[in-house]
Design an enzyme around this catalytic site. Structure first.
Site, mmCIF file in Angstrom:
data_model
loop_
_atom_site.group_PDB
_atom_site.id
_atom_site.type_symbol
_atom_site.label_atom_id
_atom_site.label_comp_id
_atom_site.label_asym_id
_atom_site.label_seq_id
_atom_site.Cartn_x
_atom_site.Cartn_y
_atom_site.Cartn_z
ATOM 1 C CG LEU A 148 8.289 2.231 5.014
ATOM 2 C CD1 LEU A 148 8.132 1.054 4.066
ATOM 3 C CD2 LEU A 148 6.937 2.848 5.309
ATOM 4 C CE1 TYR A 194 1.068 -0.398 4.393
ATOM 5 C CE2 TYR A 194 0.051 1.767 4.412
ATOM 6 C CZ TYR A 194 0.847 0.821 5.015
ATOM 7 O OH TYR A 194 1.435 1.091 6.223
ATOM 8 C CE LYS A 242 3.088 3.049 3.197
ATOM 9 N NZ LYS A 242 3.231 3.184 4.642
ATOM 10 C CD GLU A 287 9.771 1.544 10.654
ATOM 11 O OE1 GLU A 287 9.558 2.531 9.936
ATOM 12 O OE2 GLU A 287 9.890 0.387 10.216
#
Ligand code: PLP
Length: 286
Positions: A206, A33, A148, A181
């Site tokens: 990411l 996505y 992702k 993250e």
């Protein structure tokens, strides 16, 4: 006003938009996505998100369903039909629908869905002015967090842990205690020496498009950058902590696990980078 979604070539009322029960996104999280921020009706960081989408699809050997230009038309049309001036547009591409079998099916067309929603930018501004709370949790994700994918269960659990403690974001950390993250953001600190730090983007995080844009702005803002991981302890002792993402831009965290960061107020570097990012994103949105 009723919302509209794009599903595999057609626009339909959001409440009636459906995919097949054997869609591999539903069965295996076999899909990817992207999220673009919409500012003044235009898409921010358009090319960056499109490039990352194609990379994610390539890594998983999912057929690229449309050219970037054609996808851009669908994204903008979905924004237009939903009358989104400020908000986000969400795109999901899965390997498609096929009889359930782990290995890739042959002769399957990817599924493409697009939705758009409004976001009240004033609310985000108010939160950024006050600062948000964060919590920390071990990072329990797989080894390809650079892709992702829609397989977000560990991120969902991390975000829920934050919500249950009245916090906005959960920073995840690896077995060395180094922050990877946020559940849906990249993490940054201004350390005790005043250096801006963020983890280098290897396979375990990411590569955020907002992160990339901020990295380019840092030099112009005269901030010293050190692309190096930091521990949870370093974050708790930092002058500033903030997170970045397309949906929240630059969001300062003023506490972590209940420990106050700096003087408990958003710091000057986060504020400057937020402003610089938003100015540039608005200017370059297409
Ligand atoms: N890290 C994770 C795990 C995310 O899910 C996201 C956004 O969804 C980000 C970082 C930020 O990426 P971007 O700046 O491209 O929105």
């Amino acid at each position: 006003m009723s919302r509209v979604a794009y599903v595999n070539g057609a626009y339909s009322p959001h409440s009636q938009a459906v995919v097949h029960i054997e869609d591999r996104g539903f069965q295996f999280a076999d899909g990817v996505y992207e999220v673009w921020s919409v500012l003044d009706g235009r898409l921010a960081d358009f090319d960056g998100h499109m490039t990352r989408l194609n990379r994610s699809l390539n890594e998983l050997k999912i057929e690229i369903p449309m050219t970037p230009a054609a996808l851009g038309v669908v994204l903008r049309e979905t924004v237009r039909r939903n009358r989104v001036r400020d908000g986000i547009v969400y795109l999901q591409v899965t390997r498609g629908a096929a009889a359930r079998d782990h290995a890739f099916p042959t002769d399957v067309a990817p599924s493409v869905i697009v939705t758009a929603k409004r976001i009240d930018l004033a609310r985000g501004e108010a939160m950024a002015a006050k600062g948000a709370a964060g919590v920390t949790r071990p990072d329990i994700r797989w080894g390809r967090c650079d892709i992702k994918t829609v397989g977000l269960l560990p991120n969902v659990l991390a975000k829920q842990a934050a919500r249950e403690r009245g916090a906005y974001e959960c920073l995840m950390y690896d077995e060395m205690g180094l922050v990877t993250e946020g559940a849906s953001t990249n993490a940054w600190i201004v350390d005790r020496e005043g250096r801006l730090r963020t983890r280098d983007a290897q396979a375990n995080i990411l590569r955020g498009i907002t992160r990339e844009a901020i990295l380019k702005l840092v030099a112009a803002e005269g901030v010293e950058l050190d692309e190096r991981p930091f521990t949870v302890e370093e974050a708790k002792q930092a002058r500033e902590v903030f997170v970045t993402a397309a949906s929240s831009f630059v969001m300062p965290l003023v506490s972590l696990d209940g420990v106050r960061i700096g003087d408990g107020k958003p710091g000057p570097i986060a504020a400057r980078l937020r402003q610089a990012y938003l100015e540039q994103a608005r200017r370059d949105a297409i």
